[in-house]
Design a protein around this motif. Sequence first.
Motif, PDB file in Angstrom:
ATOM      1  N   MET A   1       0.832  -1.197   0.000  1.00 31.03           N
ATOM      2  CA  MET A   1       0.000   0.000   0.000  1.00 31.03           C
ATOM      3  C   MET A   1       0.872   1.254   0.000  1.00 31.03           C
ATOM      4  SD  MET A   1      -3.202  -0.733  -0.116  1.00 31.03           S
ATOM      5  CE  MET A   1      -3.936   0.769   0.482  1.00 31.03           C
ATOM      6  N   GLU A   2       1.938   1.248   0.764  1.00 27.06           N
ATOM      7  CA  GLU A   2       2.821   2.412   0.806  1.00 27.06           C
ATOM      8  C   GLU A   2       3.497   2.642  -0.539  1.00 27.06           C
ATOM      9  OE1 GLU A   2       5.350   1.845   4.204  1.00 27.06           O
ATOM     10  OE2 GLU A   2       3.719   2.303   5.586  1.00 27.06           O
ATOM     11  N   ALA A   3       3.907   1.565  -1.206  1.00 26.32           N
ATOM     12  CA  ALA A   3       4.530   1.691  -2.524  1.00 26.32           C
ATOM     13  C   ALA A   3       3.527   2.187  -3.555  1.00 26.32           C
ATOM     14  CB  ALA A   3       5.124   0.352  -2.959  1.00 26.32           C
ATOM     15  N   LEU A   4       2.319   1.658  -3.501  1.00 27.54           N
ATOM     16  CA  LEU A   4       1.281   2.099  -4.426  1.00 27.54           C
ATOM     17  C   LEU A   4       0.957   3.573  -4.206  1.00 27.54           C
ATOM     18  CD1 LEU A   4      -0.769   1.511  -6.628  1.00 27.54           C
ATOM     19  CD2 LEU A   4      -2.326   0.669  -4.849  1.00 27.54           C
ATOM     20  N   LEU A   5       0.853   3.978  -2.970  1.00 28.17           N
ATOM     21  CA  LEU A   5       0.571   5.373  -2.657  1.00 28.17           C
ATOM     22  C   LEU A   5       1.700   6.278  -3.166  1.00 28.17           C
ATOM     23  CD1 LEU A   5      -1.222   7.458  -1.342  1.00 28.17           C
ATOM     24  CD2 LEU A   5      -0.122   6.962   0.830  1.00 28.17           C
ATOM     25  N   ALA A   6       2.925   5.864  -2.992  1.00 25.92           N
ATOM     26  CA  ALA A   6       4.059   6.648  -3.482  1.00 25.92           C
ATOM     27  C   ALA A   6       3.995   6.791  -5.003  1.00 25.92           C
ATOM     28  CB  ALA A   6       5.377   5.996  -3.064  1.00 25.92           C
ATOM     29  N   GLU A   7       3.622   5.729  -5.684  1.00 26.25           N
ATOM     30  CA  GLU A   7       3.513   5.788  -7.143  1.00 26.25           C
ATOM     31  C   GLU A   7       2.384   6.731  -7.556  1.00 26.25           C
ATOM     32  OE1 GLU A   7       3.007   3.007 -11.090  1.00 26.25           O
ATOM     33  OE2 GLU A   7       2.454   2.172  -9.152  1.00 26.25           O
ATOM     34  N   LEU A   8       1.257   6.656  -6.881  1.00 23.50           N
ATOM     35  CA  LEU A   8       0.134   7.538  -7.202  1.00 23.50           C
ATOM     36  C   LEU A   8       0.500   9.001  -6.978  1.00 23.50           C
ATOM     37  CD1 LEU A   8      -2.757   5.455  -5.646  1.00 23.50           C
ATOM     38  CD2 LEU A   8      -2.366   5.867  -8.081  1.00 23.50           C
ATOM     39  N   ARG A   9       1.213   9.274  -5.904  1.00 22.36           N
ATOM     40  CA  ARG A   9       1.647  10.650  -5.634  1.00 22.36           C
ATOM     41  C   ARG A   9       2.608  11.139  -6.705  1.00 22.36           C
ATOM     42  NH1 ARG A   9       2.557  10.160   0.852  1.00 22.36           N
ATOM     43  NH2 ARG A   9       0.415  10.654   1.456  1.00 22.36           N
ATOM     44  N   ALA A  10       3.530  10.283  -7.125  1.00 24.71           N
ATOM     45  CA  ALA A  10       4.486  10.659  -8.161  1.00 24.71           C
ATOM     46  C   ALA A  10       3.770  10.928  -9.480  1.00 24.71           C
ATOM     47  CB  ALA A  10       5.537   9.564  -8.338  1.00 24.71           C
TER      48      ALA A  10
ATOM     49  N   ASP B   1       0.677  11.905  -9.845  1.00 26.42           N
ATOM     50  CA  ASP B   1      -0.063  13.150  -9.675  1.00 26.42           C
ATOM     51  C   ASP B   1       0.854  14.355  -9.783  1.00 26.42           C
ATOM     52  OD1 ASP B   1      -2.500  14.612  -9.099  1.00 26.42           O
ATOM     53  OD2 ASP B   1      -1.617  15.022  -7.123  1.00 26.42           O
ATOM     54  N   ALA B   2       2.021  14.286  -9.175  1.00 23.03           N
ATOM     55  CA  ALA B   2       2.986  15.385  -9.243  1.00 23.03           C
ATOM     56  C   ALA B   2       3.455  15.603 -10.673  1.00 23.03           C
ATOM     57  CB  ALA B   2       4.178  15.095  -8.330  1.00 23.03           C
ATOM     58  N   GLN B   3       3.657  14.517 -11.399  1.00 17.80           N
ATOM     59  CA  GLN B   3       4.083  14.621 -12.786  1.00 17.80           C
ATOM     60  C   GLN B   3       2.986  15.275 -13.642  1.00 17.80           C
ATOM     61  OE1 GLN B   3       5.228  10.939 -14.595  1.00 17.80           O
ATOM     62  NE2 GLN B   3       5.732  11.882 -16.542  1.00 17.80           N
ATOM     63  N   ARG B   4       1.735  14.874 -13.443  1.00 16.14           N
ATOM     64  CA  ARG B   4       0.627  15.481 -14.179  1.00 16.14           C
ATOM     65  C   ARG B   4       0.528  16.984 -13.894  1.00 16.14           C
ATOM     66  NH1 ARG B   4      -1.969  10.656 -12.964  1.00 16.14           N
ATOM     67  NH2 ARG B   4      -2.946  11.536 -11.116  1.00 16.14           N
ATOM     68  N   ARG B   5       0.698  17.345 -12.642  1.00 16.74           N
ATOM     69  CA  ARG B   5       0.636  18.773 -12.272  1.00 16.74           C
ATOM     70  C   ARG B   5       1.785  19.557 -12.926  1.00 16.74           C
ATOM     71  NH1 ARG B   5      -0.689  18.326  -5.839  1.00 16.74           N
ATOM     72  NH2 ARG B   5      -2.729  17.367  -6.093  1.00 16.74           N
ATOM     73  N   ALA B   6       2.970  18.963 -12.931  1.00 18.71           N
ATOM     74  CA  ALA B   6       4.123  19.627 -13.516  1.00 18.71           C
ATOM     75  C   ALA B   6       3.943  19.793 -15.035  1.00 18.71           C
ATOM     76  CB  ALA B   6       5.399  18.835 -13.236  1.00 18.71           C
ATOM     77  N   GLU B   7       3.331  18.822 -15.680  1.00 18.97           N
ATOM     78  CA  GLU B   7       3.121  18.906 -17.124  1.00 18.97           C
ATOM     79  C   GLU B   7       2.085  19.960 -17.475  1.00 18.97           C
ATOM     80  OE1 GLU B   7       2.151  14.886 -18.171  1.00 18.97           O
ATOM     81  OE2 GLU B   7       4.254  14.260 -18.158  1.00 18.97           O
ATOM     82  N   ARG B   8       1.127  20.211 -16.581  1.00 14.66           N
ATOM     83  CA  ARG B   8       0.103  21.228 -16.834  1.00 14.66           C
ATOM     84  C   ARG B   8       0.666  22.632 -16.719  1.00 14.66           C
ATOM     85  NH1 ARG B   8      -4.375  19.149 -12.867  1.00 14.66           N
ATOM     86  NH2 ARG B   8      -4.187  16.984 -13.460  1.00 14.66           N
TER      87      ARG B   8
END
Length: 64
Positions: free
Chosen positions: A45-54, A56-63
């Motif tokens: 769960m912690e690894a999955l959450l870290a991937e989801l956060r990454a 999301d951060a990448q999507r925000r940076a691309e916008r």
Amino acid sequence: MPKLILEIETDLYRMLQQAARTNQLSLEDECMRRLEGGVRRSRYMEALLAELRADDAQRRAERN
């Protein structure tokens, strides 16, 4: 840009997605709910959450 690839159990991932839909939460929020809810901490769960956060951060940076 480096990529993060996680191998996850498909059935567990689908169950998490279904729980998120049922609870009207994002997948990230469902993971957080489980991590904070007194449920035993899961490395998966912690690894999955870290991937989801990454992601999301990448999507925000691309916008921007």
